[in-house]
Scaffold this active site. Structure first.
Site, PDB file in Angstrom:
ATOM      1  N   TYR A  58      57.513  43.801  -9.079  1.00 43.97           N
ATOM      2  CA  TYR A  58      57.758  42.969  -8.391  1.00 43.97           C
ATOM      3  C   TYR A  58      58.337  43.292  -6.727  1.00 43.97           C
ATOM      4  CZ  TYR A  58      55.500  39.780 -11.693  1.00 43.97           C
ATOM      5  OH  TYR A  58      54.755  39.327 -12.546  1.00 43.97           O
ATOM      6  N   GLN A  93      47.842  29.879  -6.712  1.00 40.73           N
ATOM      7  CA  GLN A  93      48.259  30.842  -7.936  1.00 40.73           C
ATOM      8  C   GLN A  93      48.835  32.111  -7.357  1.00 40.73           C
ATOM      9  OE1 GLN A  93      44.781  31.055 -11.107  1.00 40.73           O
ATOM     10  NE2 GLN A  93      43.737  30.770  -9.263  1.00 40.73           N
ATOM     11  N   ASP A  96      52.415  35.296  -2.875  1.00 37.64           N
ATOM     12  CA  ASP A  96      52.712  35.697  -1.621  1.00 37.64           C
ATOM     13  C   ASP A  96      53.019  34.482  -0.706  1.00 37.64           C
ATOM     14  OD1 ASP A  96      49.279  36.174  -1.734  1.00 37.64           O
ATOM     15  OD2 ASP A  96      50.175  34.745  -0.321  1.00 37.64           O
ATOM     16  N   HIS A 111      52.398  29.323  -9.611  1.00 37.08           N
ATOM     17  CA  HIS A 111      52.719  30.690 -10.570  1.00 37.08           C
ATOM     18  C   HIS A 111      54.000  31.253  -9.863  1.00 37.08           C
ATOM     19  CE1 HIS A 111      48.418  31.192 -12.086  1.00 37.08           C
ATOM     20  NE2 HIS A 111      49.146  30.263 -12.731  1.00 37.08           N
ATOM     21  N   GLY A 177      38.742  32.126  -3.787  1.00 39.81           N
ATOM     22  CA  GLY A 177      39.078  33.663  -4.306  1.00 39.81           C
ATOM     23  C   GLY A 177      39.829  33.560  -5.477  1.00 39.81           C
ATOM     24  N   THR A 178      39.257  32.927  -6.458  1.00 39.81           N
ATOM     25  CA  THR A 178      39.859  32.878  -8.020  1.00 39.81           C
ATOM     26  C   THR A 178      38.971  33.276  -8.831  1.00 39.81           C
ATOM     27  OG1 THR A 178      41.233  31.926  -9.696  1.00 39.81           O
ATOM     28  CG2 THR A 178      40.178  30.440  -8.270  1.00 39.81           C
ATOM     29  N   ASN A 203      33.716  32.188  -3.012  1.00 39.60           N
ATOM     30  CA  ASN A 203      34.082  33.529  -3.684  1.00 39.60           C
ATOM     31  C   ASN A 203      33.266  34.708  -3.107  1.00 39.60           C
ATOM     32  OD1 ASN A 203      34.699  35.797  -5.782  1.00 39.60           O
ATOM     33  ND2 ASN A 203      35.771  34.001  -6.808  1.00 39.60           N
ATOM     34  N   LEU A 204      33.673  35.861  -3.140  1.00 39.68           N
ATOM     35  CA  LEU A 204      32.979  37.147  -2.591  1.00 39.68           C
ATOM     36  C   LEU A 204      31.786  37.097  -3.358  1.00 39.68           C
ATOM     37  CD1 LEU A 204      33.406  39.112  -0.675  1.00 39.68           C
ATOM     38  CD2 LEU A 204      34.426  40.573  -2.385  1.00 39.68           C
ATOM     39  N   ALA A 220      36.422  35.349   2.148  1.00 43.21           N
ATOM     40  CA  ALA A 220      37.115  34.348   2.518  1.00 43.21           C
ATOM     41  C   ALA A 220      37.338  34.035   4.065  1.00 43.21           C
ATOM     42  CB  ALA A 220      38.514  34.417   1.683  1.00 43.21           C
TER      43      ALA A 220
HETATM   44  C1  BV8 Z   1      50.680  28.606 -20.013  1.00 44.19           C
HETATM   45  C2  BV8 Z   1      52.041  36.068 -12.457  1.00 44.19           C
HETATM   46  C3  BV8 Z   1      51.693  27.282 -21.874  1.00 44.19           C
HETATM   47  C4  BV8 Z   1      52.443  36.106 -11.154  1.00 44.19           C
HETATM   48  C5  BV8 Z   1      50.278  34.948 -13.609  1.00 44.19           C
HETATM   49  C6  BV8 Z   1      44.901  27.703 -22.434  1.00 44.19           C
HETATM   50  C7  BV8 Z   1      45.404  26.546 -21.757  1.00 44.19           C
HETATM   51  C8  BV8 Z   1      46.852  26.941 -21.594  1.00 44.19           C
HETATM   52  C9  BV8 Z   1      47.015  28.359 -21.455  1.00 44.19           C
HETATM   53  C10 BV8 Z   1      46.249  29.271 -22.032  1.00 44.19           C
HETATM   54  C11 BV8 Z   1      44.999  28.971 -22.538  1.00 44.19           C
HETATM   55  N1  BV8 Z   1      44.278  30.175 -22.836  1.00 44.19           N
HETATM   56  C12 BV8 Z   1      45.027  31.145 -22.684  1.00 44.19           C
HETATM   57  C13 BV8 Z   1      46.201  30.543 -22.157  1.00 44.19           C
HETATM   58  C14 BV8 Z   1      47.285  31.763 -21.956  1.00 44.19           C
HETATM   59  C15 BV8 Z   1      47.347  32.264 -20.319  1.00 44.19           C
HETATM   60  C16 BV8 Z   1      45.915  32.534 -20.038  1.00 44.19           C
HETATM   61  O1  BV8 Z   1      45.218  31.569 -19.291  1.00 44.19           O
HETATM   62  N2  BV8 Z   1      45.478  33.557 -20.450  1.00 44.19           N
HETATM   63  C17 BV8 Z   1      44.398  34.175 -19.969  1.00 44.19           C
HETATM   64  C18 BV8 Z   1      44.462  35.718 -19.557  1.00 44.19           C
HETATM   65  C19 BV8 Z   1      43.281  33.934 -20.951  1.00 44.19           C
HETATM   66  N3  BV8 Z   1      48.047  31.306 -19.426  1.00 44.19           N
HETATM   67  C20 BV8 Z   1      49.334  30.986 -19.550  1.00 44.19           C
HETATM   68  O2  BV8 Z   1      49.952  31.812 -20.181  1.00 44.19           O
HETATM   69  C21 BV8 Z   1      50.079  30.341 -18.398  1.00 44.19           C
HETATM   70  N4  BV8 Z   1      51.029  29.454 -19.113  1.00 44.19           N
HETATM   71  O3  BV8 Z   1      49.509  28.249 -20.144  1.00 44.19           O
HETATM   72  O4  BV8 Z   1      51.910  28.208 -20.527  1.00 44.19           O
HETATM   73  C22 BV8 Z   1      52.964  26.600 -21.875  1.00 44.19           C
HETATM   74  C23 BV8 Z   1      52.869  25.267 -22.393  1.00 44.19           C
HETATM   75  C24 BV8 Z   1      53.942  24.617 -22.502  1.00 44.19           C
HETATM   76  C25 BV8 Z   1      55.316  25.210 -22.467  1.00 44.19           C
HETATM   77  C26 BV8 Z   1      55.282  26.492 -21.957  1.00 44.19           C
HETATM   78  C27 BV8 Z   1      54.287  27.164 -21.939  1.00 44.19           C
HETATM   79  C28 BV8 Z   1      50.670  30.920 -17.348  1.00 44.19           C
HETATM   80  C29 BV8 Z   1      49.612  31.449 -16.146  1.00 44.19           C
HETATM   81  C30 BV8 Z   1      50.410  32.187 -15.332  1.00 44.19           C
HETATM   82  C31 BV8 Z   1      50.342  33.648 -15.546  1.00 44.19           C
HETATM   83  N5  BV8 Z   1      51.068  34.359 -14.477  1.00 44.19           N
HETATM   84  N6  BV8 Z   1      50.892  35.853 -12.792  1.00 44.19           N
HETATM   85  C32 BV8 Z   1      51.733  37.524 -10.714  1.00 44.19           C
HETATM   86  O5  BV8 Z   1      52.346  38.557 -11.118  1.00 44.19           O
HETATM   87  O6  BV8 Z   1      51.269  37.458  -9.604  1.00 44.19           O
HETATM   88  S1  BV8 Z   1      48.431  34.871 -13.586  1.00 44.19           S
HETATM   89  C33 BV8 Z   1      47.732  35.911 -12.378  1.00 44.19           C
HETATM   90  O7  BV8 Z   1      46.233  35.713 -12.576  1.00 44.19           O
HETATM   91  C34 BV8 Z   1      48.153  35.715 -10.953  1.00 44.19           C
HETATM   92  O8  BV8 Z   1      48.923  34.530 -10.762  1.00 44.19           O
HETATM   93  C35 BV8 Z   1      46.788  35.173 -10.546  1.00 44.19           C
HETATM   94  O9  BV8 Z   1      47.030  33.902  -9.585  1.00 44.19           O
HETATM   95  C36 BV8 Z   1      46.065  34.640 -11.744  1.00 44.19           C
HETATM   96  C37 BV8 Z   1      44.511  34.319 -11.494  1.00 44.19           C
HETATM   97  O10 BV8 Z   1      43.919  35.578 -10.879  1.00 44.19           O
HETATM   98  P1  BV8 Z   1      43.098  35.442  -9.508  1.00 44.19           P
HETATM   99  O11 BV8 Z   1      44.124  34.724  -8.616  1.00 44.19           O
HETATM  100  O12 BV8 Z   1      41.843  34.346 -10.076  1.00 44.19           O
HETATM  101  O13 BV8 Z   1      42.885  36.670  -9.168  1.00 44.19           O
HETATM  102  P2  BV8 Z   1      41.593  37.695  -9.787  1.00 44.19           P
HETATM  103  O14 BV8 Z   1      41.981  39.130  -9.525  1.00 44.19           O
HETATM  104  O15 BV8 Z   1      41.724  37.502 -11.541  1.00 44.19           O
HETATM  105  O16 BV8 Z   1      40.380  37.186  -9.085  1.00 44.19           O
HETATM  106  C38 BV8 Z   1      40.259  37.540  -7.678  1.00 44.19           C
HETATM  107  C39 BV8 Z   1      39.050  36.621  -7.209  1.00 44.19           C
HETATM  108  O17 BV8 Z   1      38.891  36.851  -5.864  1.00 44.19           O
HETATM  109  C40 BV8 Z   1      37.727  37.407  -7.999  1.00 44.19           C
HETATM  110  O18 BV8 Z   1      36.723  36.399  -8.210  1.00 44.19           O
HETATM  111  C41 BV8 Z   1      37.006  38.039  -6.733  1.00 44.19           C
HETATM  112  O19 BV8 Z   1      35.736  37.821  -6.800  1.00 44.19           O
HETATM  113  C42 BV8 Z   1      37.470  37.361  -5.533  1.00 44.19           C
HETATM  114  N7  BV8 Z   1      37.617  37.870  -4.085  1.00 44.19           N
HETATM  115  C43 BV8 Z   1      37.920  39.294  -3.981  1.00 44.19           C
HETATM  116  N8  BV8 Z   1      37.937  39.643  -2.663  1.00 44.19           N
HETATM  117  C44 BV8 Z   1      37.740  38.212  -2.198  1.00 44.19           C
HETATM  118  C45 BV8 Z   1      37.594  37.179  -2.851  1.00 44.19           C
HETATM  119  N9  BV8 Z   1      36.933  36.081  -2.736  1.00 44.19           N
HETATM  120  C46 BV8 Z   1      36.793  35.796  -1.353  1.00 44.19           C
HETATM  121  N10 BV8 Z   1      37.075  37.012  -0.461  1.00 44.19           N
HETATM  122  C47 BV8 Z   1      37.450  37.994  -0.788  1.00 44.19           C
HETATM  123  N11 BV8 Z   1      37.670  38.815   0.304  1.00 44.19           N
END
Ligand code: BV8
Ligand code: ZN
Length: 235
Positions: A58, A93, A96, A111, A177-178, A203-204, A220
């Site tokens: 971090y 999410q 930054d 987040h 962008g998610t 989205n891209l 974006a």
């Molecule tokens: C919780 C840390 C429960 C910070 C992050 C169902 C229900 C609830 C929970 C779950 C569930 N199933 C599974 C879970 C557990 C888990 C989860 O979802 N796991 C996944 C992997 C299946 N969820 C959790 O644990 C969450 N907590 O549910 O708690 C609870 C309940 C009661 C009491 C206590 C607890 C917590 C989730 C948060 C985790 N922390 N990050 C950091 O390091 O940054 S998540 C991490 O992924 C980031 O925060 C990020 O924001 C997030 C999502 O990623 P994206 O932002 O979408 O980025 P990604 O790279 O994936 O995609 C980028 C996109 O941009 C792409 O689509 C691409 O095409 C596009 N793109 C790229 N370039 C461009 C563009 N678009 C436009 N223009 C461009 N130029």
């Protein structure tokens, strides 16, 4: 799409909106998860096992985010908030502060934030700019008990009550962008749709998430200003 300027809008952004500002996404080529395993750097267990690795992960991202500048997509969302007469909520999410640097006011960092530290003894949140490590003292309780103020996997995202309320009243929900991989954020489109909101994804590339009514494909920094101009009737 005609949306009355007084109707409530909810925007959700992900790492893709910051990609053109030079900040790596998570799941794209060369993304953050390529170099690290989620378990090691983005879970409480990983922090407990090897806090220095997590502090370094971090610290590196905090330094990069501090140097990054908002792009035209961040600026367009700030302009939209400014011009909109109805309720406007920007949920990010991202950890930054590019939305704030662009002038957005009503931002919920579900987040957490890189420029904040959390004390795991007294629970206080404190603004933090430089490196954080195990010897840094909490400004409230003076104990060396600080951690990155980031919501890790298995932890409860911030502001969920406010988010659920806004989704229940939204007339328009736009996800930008998610990848729609992480919950509960990935489920917001369903909550908005069941409340009768129009749902748009920018989205891209097409994510194939057919829960969205409209899909706008493009980078974006081009697609978001165009979308905002259309909403404000300038297109
Ligand atoms: C919780 C840390 C429960 C910070 C992050 C169902 C229900 C609830 C929970 C779950 C569930 N199933 C599974 C879970 C557990 C888990 C989860 O979802 N796991 C996944 C992997 C299946 N969820 C959790 O644990 C969450 N907590 O549910 O708690 C609870 C309940 C009661 C009491 C206590 C607890 C917590 C989730 C948060 C985790 N922390 N990050 C950091 O390091 O940054 S998540 C991490 O992924 C980031 O925060 C990020 O924001 C997030 C999502 O990623 P994206 O932002 O979408 O980025 P990604 O790279 O994936 O995609 C980028 C996109 O941009 C792409 O689509 C691409 O095409 C596009 N793109 C790229 N370039 C461009 C563009 N678009 C436009 N223009 C461009 N130029
Ligand atoms: Zn403390």
């Amino acid at each position: 799409m005609k949306t009355d300027r007084s109707s409530p809008i909810v925007i959700l952004t992900g790492a893709g909106i910051s990609a053109e500002s030079g900040l790596a996404t998570f799941r794209d080529q060369g993304g953050l998860w390529e170099g690290h395993s989620i378990e090691d750097v983005a879970t409480p267990q990983g922090f407990h096992k090897n806090p220095d690795l997590v502090f370094d992960f971090y610290n590196m991202r905090r330094a990069e985010a501090a140097k990054a500048r908002p792009n035209a997509a961040h600026n367009a969302l700030a302009a939209l908030e400014n011009a909109w007469e109805g309720d406007f909520l920007l949920i990010t999410q991202n950890v930054d502060d590019l939305h704030e640097k662009a002038g957005s006011k009503r931002v919920l960092h579900m987040h957490g934030r890189l420029n904040s530290a959390l004390c795991h003894e007294c629970g206080s949140h404190q603004h933090w700019e430089g490196d954080l490590d195990r010897d840094c003292f909490c400004t409230s309780c003076s104990r060396p008990a600080l951690r990155p103020d980031i919501v890790w996997f298995g932890e409860m995202p911030y502001d969920m009550d406010a988010i659920e309320e806004a989704l229940g009243n939204a007339a328009l929900f736009v996800a930008i962008g998610t990848s729609g991989t992480v919950y509960p954020a990935a489920g917001f489109v369903m909550a908005a749709a069941s409340a009768g909101a129009r749902t748009v994804e920018i989205n891209l590339e097409a994510t194939g998430n057919d829960l969205f009514e409209d899909h706008i494909t493009g980078s974006a920094s081009t697609a978001v200003p165009a979308f905002v101009n259309m909403l404000l009737g300038k297109a």
